[in-house]
Design a protein around this motif. Structure first.
Motif, PDB file in Angstrom:
ATOM      1  N   SER A  54       0.845  -1.196   0.000  1.00 20.45           N
ATOM      2  CA  SER A  54       0.000   0.000   0.000  1.00 20.45           C
ATOM      3  C   SER A  54       0.878   1.243   0.000  1.00 20.45           C
ATOM      4  CB  SER A  54      -0.910   0.027   1.242  1.00 20.45           C
ATOM      5  OG  SER A  54      -0.133   0.217   2.415  1.00 20.45           O
ATOM      6  N   CYS A  55       0.237   2.372  -0.256  1.00 22.90           N
ATOM      7  CA  CYS A  55       0.941   3.646  -0.142  1.00 22.90           C
ATOM      8  C   CYS A  55       1.236   3.937   1.329  1.00 22.90           C
ATOM      9  CB  CYS A  55       0.099   4.754  -0.756  1.00 22.90           C
ATOM     10  SG  CYS A  55       0.862   6.373  -0.733  1.00 22.90           S
ATOM     11  N   THR A  56       0.329   3.523   2.200  1.00 21.92           N
ATOM     12  CA  THR A  56       0.564   3.690   3.637  1.00 21.92           C
ATOM     13  C   THR A  56       1.875   3.005   4.035  1.00 21.92           C
ATOM     14  OG1 THR A  56      -1.841   3.544   3.909  1.00 21.92           O
ATOM     15  CG2 THR A  56      -0.513   3.401   5.906  1.00 21.92           C
ATOM     16  N   SER A  80      -5.895  15.674   3.429  1.00 20.44           N
ATOM     17  CA  SER A  80      -5.482  14.420   2.806  1.00 20.44           C
ATOM     18  C   SER A  80      -6.292  13.295   3.429  1.00 20.44           C
ATOM     19  CB  SER A  80      -3.989  14.179   3.038  1.00 20.44           C
ATOM     20  OG  SER A  80      -3.561  12.999   2.360  1.00 20.44           O
ATOM     21  N   ALA A  83      -4.295   8.271   5.924  1.00 17.57           N
ATOM     22  CA  ALA A  83      -3.103   7.431   5.732  1.00 17.57           C
ATOM     23  C   ALA A  83      -1.824   8.258   5.826  1.00 17.57           C
ATOM     24  CB  ALA A  83      -3.151   6.741   4.369  1.00 17.57           C
ATOM     25  N   THR A  84      -1.869   9.483   5.304  1.00 19.46           N
ATOM     26  CA  THR A  84      -0.666  10.314   5.254  1.00 19.46           C
ATOM     27  C   THR A  84      -0.100  10.510   6.658  1.00 19.46           C
ATOM     28  OG1 THR A  84      -1.706  11.469   3.395  1.00 19.46           O
ATOM     29  CG2 THR A  84       0.262  12.484   4.357  1.00 19.46           C
ATOM     30  N   ASP A 152       3.836  12.144  -0.798  1.00 23.38           N
ATOM     31  CA  ASP A 152       2.654  11.296  -0.892  1.00 23.38           C
ATOM     32  C   ASP A 152       2.073  11.534  -2.285  1.00 23.38           C
ATOM     33  OD1 ASP A 152       0.085  10.255  -0.965  1.00 23.38           O
ATOM     34  OD2 ASP A 152      -0.284  10.597   1.160  1.00 23.38           O
ATOM     35  N   ALA A 154       0.049   9.461  -3.942  1.00 19.10           N
ATOM     36  CA  ALA A 154      -1.025   8.475  -4.134  1.00 19.10           C
ATOM     37  C   ALA A 154      -1.953   8.826  -5.298  1.00 19.10           C
ATOM     38  CB  ALA A 154      -1.841   8.335  -2.845  1.00 19.10           C
ATOM     39  N   HIS A 155      -2.125  10.137  -5.556  1.00 18.18           N
ATOM     40  CA  HIS A 155      -3.013  10.559  -6.652  1.00 18.18           C
ATOM     41  C   HIS A 155      -2.226  10.911  -7.903  1.00 18.18           C
ATOM     42  CE1 HIS A 155      -5.803  12.411  -3.304  1.00 18.18           C
ATOM     43  NE2 HIS A 155      -5.824  11.090  -3.321  1.00 18.18           N
ATOM     44  N   SER A 176       0.108   4.770  -4.665  1.00 16.78           N
ATOM     45  CA  SER A 176      -0.937   3.843  -4.222  1.00 16.78           C
ATOM     46  C   SER A 176      -1.581   3.175  -5.428  1.00 16.78           C
ATOM     47  CB  SER A 176      -2.014   4.596  -3.444  1.00 16.78           C
ATOM     48  OG  SER A 176      -3.071   3.708  -3.102  1.00 16.78           O
ATOM     49  N   LYS A 181      -7.547   4.299  -7.297  1.00 21.51           N
ATOM     50  CA  LYS A 181      -6.445   5.108  -7.828  1.00 21.51           C
ATOM     51  C   LYS A 181      -6.335   4.945  -9.354  1.00 21.51           C
ATOM     52  CE  LYS A 181      -5.153   6.711  -3.806  1.00 21.51           C
ATOM     53  NZ  LYS A 181      -6.078   6.415  -2.699  1.00 21.51           N
ATOM     54  N   GLY A 188      -2.218  -2.079  -3.099  1.00 23.14           N
ATOM     55  CA  GLY A 188      -0.845  -2.117  -3.604  1.00 23.14           C
ATOM     56  C   GLY A 188      -0.202  -0.755  -3.489  1.00 23.14           C
ATOM     57  N   TYR A 318     -11.351  15.806   1.254  1.00 25.37           N
ATOM     58  CA  TYR A 318     -11.515  15.024   2.476  1.00 25.37           C
ATOM     59  C   TYR A 318     -12.037  15.946   3.550  1.00 25.37           C
ATOM     60  CZ  TYR A 318      -8.256  12.041  -0.021  1.00 25.37           C
ATOM     61  OH  TYR A 318      -7.676  11.269  -0.974  1.00 25.37           O
TER      62      TYR A 318
HETATM   63  C1  PLP Z   1      -5.273   6.464  -1.111  1.00 31.89           C
HETATM   64  C2  PLP Z   1      -4.363   7.403  -0.405  1.00 31.89           C
HETATM   65  C3  PLP Z   1      -3.363   6.959   0.473  1.00 31.89           C
HETATM   66  C4  PLP Z   1      -3.280   5.563   0.960  1.00 31.89           C
HETATM   67  O1  PLP Z   1      -3.081   4.642  -0.033  1.00 31.89           O
HETATM   68  P1  PLP Z   1      -3.154   3.094   0.352  1.00 31.89           P
HETATM   69  O2  PLP Z   1      -2.502   2.445  -0.834  1.00 31.89           O
HETATM   70  O3  PLP Z   1      -4.598   2.758   0.491  1.00 31.89           O
HETATM   71  O4  PLP Z   1      -2.391   2.911   1.612  1.00 31.89           O
HETATM   72  C5  PLP Z   1      -2.466   7.872   0.966  1.00 31.89           C
HETATM   73  N1  PLP Z   1      -2.553   9.176   0.653  1.00 31.89           N
HETATM   74  C6  PLP Z   1      -3.512   9.650  -0.162  1.00 31.89           C
HETATM   75  C7  PLP Z   1      -3.525  11.093  -0.492  1.00 31.89           C
HETATM   76  C8  PLP Z   1      -4.467   8.778  -0.700  1.00 31.89           C
HETATM   77  O5  PLP Z   1      -5.451   9.246  -1.467  1.00 31.89           O
END
Ligand code: PLP
Length: 375
Positions: A54-56, A80, A83-84, A152, A154-155, A176, A181, A188, A318
């Motif tokens: 994961s991104c986490t 955000s 997770a961040t 981060d 993720a996007h 992420s 995503k 993942g 968010y």
């Molecule tokens: C989705 C998301 C994450 C977490 O991603 P995971 O892969 O679900 O852990 C972190 N930061 C942002 C900004 C996200 O949108």
């Protein structure tokens, strides 16, 4: 009409690749993961990419790789997904929020220096919705105070700004492949870095801190392995990687398809009273993960529900992190602490945006929104 908030882009070819893995003997981290890591590094022009779950996990391991933990502060944004900042807490460090820019929702670089203390070790910016932060500016601040930058992203796998690619100026960048995503394997993630030393540490930490990967143990002559440090269980598997390889090859096309719908939304909403849209900064490539509008705060929830009643899938990305119960109770945050993030968080609605939409659906979303606003 029923318009899903999100649909993935997995095609028969991707399913075939995943099935090939299922028909093979090796399901976990192996050759297919390495192949995906190489393609993602090459797409991002990064030196190293490490696949994780994961991104986490990517954010958490990035912090650990730089020795950031108890007693350290990490500057980040309240606008955000949790997770961040949770990743900072997982590492044992303390998140320090800085408010965001009104125009983009990204961390406000002007406010960062005032938040830096003796114990600040890193900045964790988020490229919100796919709009990249001003990384040149953030790098200058980080260098002045000898801070690490963990992006981060993720996007933002497709993002660029001022000729700078996502991950190019950060010490690591975290991606992420979660279900909603731009490319996805359900769950993942990946970390990129230009440091081979840090990439090796992250590889070790993603699998318990043991010094040989499972594939080495499996395919080569047996050798004892050791565990020099305590790691985690965050390794990406071959099934996830197989689902991602083809999507990564199609990533620019998928981006263009979202871009078409993005433009239709922007053109439709630009002149409507009661709808605000965030800015795409000049000389940048927006990754277009989420299309959001801003509406009047006291009407947001009713607009959201009305859209749902008309079959339009919506989300809120968010409500700011500092106002979540755990953060309020643990750190004493309250309304008014980060007014711009709270303003965006109170007004924002995310609309459907993905390549499998069609024009009829996009116009239905627009017309529904116009009707809801009139009521
Ligand atoms: C989705 C998301 C994450 C977490 O991603 P995971 O892969 O679900 O852990 C972190 N930061 C942002 C900004 C996200 O949108």
């Amino acid at each position: 009409m029923k318009i899903e908030f999100f649909k993935h882009n997995i095609e028969q070819d991707d399913i075939k690749r995943a099935t090939d893995v299922l028909n093979s003997i090796f399901l976990t981290t192996g050759k297919v993961v390495s192949e995906f890591e190489n393609s993602v590094a090459s797409y991002l022009k990064a030196q190293h990419a490490v696949g994780v779950t994961s991104c986490t996990a990517a954010l958490h391991l990035s912090l650990l790789a730089y020795g950031i933990g108890r007693g350290d502060e990490v500057i980040t944004t309240p606008m955000s997904f949790c997770a961040t900042s949770n990743s900072i807490l997982h590492a044992g460090a303390t998140p320090v929020f800085v408010d965001v820019e009104k125009e983009t929702g990204n961390i406000n670089a002007e406010l960062i220096e005032a938040a830096i203390t003796k114990t600040t070790k890193a900045i964790m910016p988020v490229h919100l919705y796919g709009q990249m932060c001003d990384m040149k500016r953030l790098r200058t601040i980080a260098d002045k105070y000898k801070l690490i930058i963990i992006e981060d992203a993720a996007h933002a796998i497709e993002s660029e700004r001022n000729g700078i690619r996502v991950g190019e100026l950060g010490d690591t960048a975290c991606f992420s492949f979660y279900a909603t995503k731009n490319i996805t394997s359900g769950e993942g993630g990946a970390v990129t870095t230009s440091s081979s030393e840090k990439a090796d540490i992250i590889r070790m930490l993603r699998l318990h801190g043991i010094d040989k990967s499972a594939i080495d143990r499996y395919t080569k002559v047996y050798r004892h392995w050791d565990m020099p440090v305590l790691g985690w269980k965050y390794n990406m598997d071959n099934i996830q990687a197989a689902l991602l390889i083809g999507q990564l090859q199609r990533i620019e096309l998928l981006w263009q398809q979202r871009g078409r719908f993005w433009k239709i939304y922007e053109d439709a909403f630009r002149d409507i009273r009661g709808i605000g849209i965030l800015k795409t900064v000049p000389d940048s490539k927006h990754a277009r993960n989420l299309f959001t509008i801003l509406v009047q705060e006291d009407k947001r929830d009713s607009i959201l529900h009305e859209l749902q009643n008309r079959g339009v899938g919506v989300a809120v990305n968010y409500r700011p992190i500092h106002l979540l119960k755990y953060y309020r109770e643990t750190f004493g945050y309250k309304e008014g602490d980060f007014p711009i993030a709270e303003d965006i968080g109170g007004k924002t609605i995310s609309l459907p945006l993905y390549p499998r939409l069609d024009d009829t659906e996009v116009y239905y979303v627009i017309e529904s929104l116009k009707k809801v606003l009139k009521n």
